[in-house]
Design a protein around this motif. Structure first.
Motif, PDB file in Angstrom:
ATOM      1  N   TYR A  34      15.818   9.929  39.577  1.00 21.05           N
ATOM      2  CA  TYR A  34      15.317  10.015  40.199  1.00 21.05           C
ATOM      3  C   TYR A  34      14.103   8.882  39.064  1.00 21.05           C
ATOM      4  O   TYR A  34      13.235   8.091  39.964  1.00 21.05           O
ATOM      5  N   TYR A  35      14.817   8.281  38.328  1.00 23.81           N
ATOM      6  CA  TYR A  35      13.827   7.182  37.131  1.00 23.81           C
ATOM      7  C   TYR A  35      13.906   5.935  38.418  1.00 23.81           C
ATOM      8  O   TYR A  35      13.372   4.285  38.392  1.00 23.81           O
ATOM      9  N   ASP A  38      11.905   5.427  41.230  1.00 23.92           N
ATOM     10  CA  ASP A  38      10.533   5.856  40.987  1.00 23.92           C
ATOM     11  C   ASP A  38       9.265   6.887  40.433  1.00 23.92           C
ATOM     12  O   ASP A  38       8.455   6.646  40.676  1.00 23.92           O
ATOM     13  N   GLY A  41       6.980  10.968  36.051  1.00 22.29           N
ATOM     14  CA  GLY A  41       7.159  12.192  35.176  1.00 22.29           C
ATOM     15  C   GLY A  41       6.400  13.343  35.905  1.00 22.29           C
ATOM     16  O   GLY A  41       7.340  15.030  36.208  1.00 22.29           O
ATOM     17  N   ARG A  56       9.968  14.378  30.908  1.00 21.06           N
ATOM     18  CA  ARG A  56      10.131  13.169  29.976  1.00 21.06           C
ATOM     19  C   ARG A  56      11.324  13.122  28.969  1.00 21.06           C
ATOM     20  O   ARG A  56      11.602  11.651  28.928  1.00 21.06           O
ATOM     21  N   MET A  59      14.502  12.488  30.377  1.00 19.78           N
ATOM     22  CA  MET A  59      14.896  11.281  31.166  1.00 19.78           C
ATOM     23  C   MET A  59      15.562  10.635  30.429  1.00 19.78           C
ATOM     24  O   MET A  59      16.616   9.435  30.634  1.00 19.78           O
ATOM     25  N   ASN A  60      14.258  10.581  28.955  1.00 16.44           N
ATOM     26  CA  ASN A  60      14.951   9.498  27.892  1.00 16.44           C
ATOM     27  C   ASN A  60      16.261   9.741  27.374  1.00 16.44           C
ATOM     28  O   ASN A  60      16.604   8.721  27.414  1.00 16.44           O
ATOM     29  N   LYS A  63      18.389   8.107  30.180  1.00 16.78           N
ATOM     30  CA  LYS A  63      18.629   6.414  29.938  1.00 16.78           C
ATOM     31  C   LYS A  63      19.486   6.117  29.004  1.00 16.78           C
ATOM     32  O   LYS A  63      20.597   5.563  29.079  1.00 16.78           O
TER      33      LYS A  63
END
Length: 81
Positions: A34-35, A38, A41, A56, A59-60, A63
């Motif tokens: 998804y990241y 692009d 959030g 979010r 996601m972090n 990553k």
């Protein structure tokens, strides 16, 4: 439309990235894809059925896991040379 010149280093980095992504669990892979596509959030939250804040955070974390895997792989490659 001009064709880009082939770049061995760029190709190698892409391969390393996808190999590292392959090592993630399925949920983290989804967040990374998804990241890479692009998504915002909010869009990720809507797709995953979770709150935007939770999206979010996840996601972090995904990553950071990916960065750790890439770093570990670079150390292993360096040691094998």
């Amino acid at each position: 439309m001009e064709q880009e010149d082939y770049d061995d280093q760029k190709e190698e980095k892409l391969i390393e990235m996808y190999q590292a992504i392959h090592q993630l669990n399925p949920i983290d892979k989804a967040f990374i894809f998804y990241y890479l596509e692009d998504f915002s959030g909010k869009q990720i939250a809507d797709e995953m059925g979770i709150s935007e804040g939770n999206a979010r955070v996840k996601m972090n974390r995904a990553k950071n896991k990916l960065k750790d895997i890439l770093s570990q792989n670079k150390v292993k490659q360096h040691l094998n040379q």
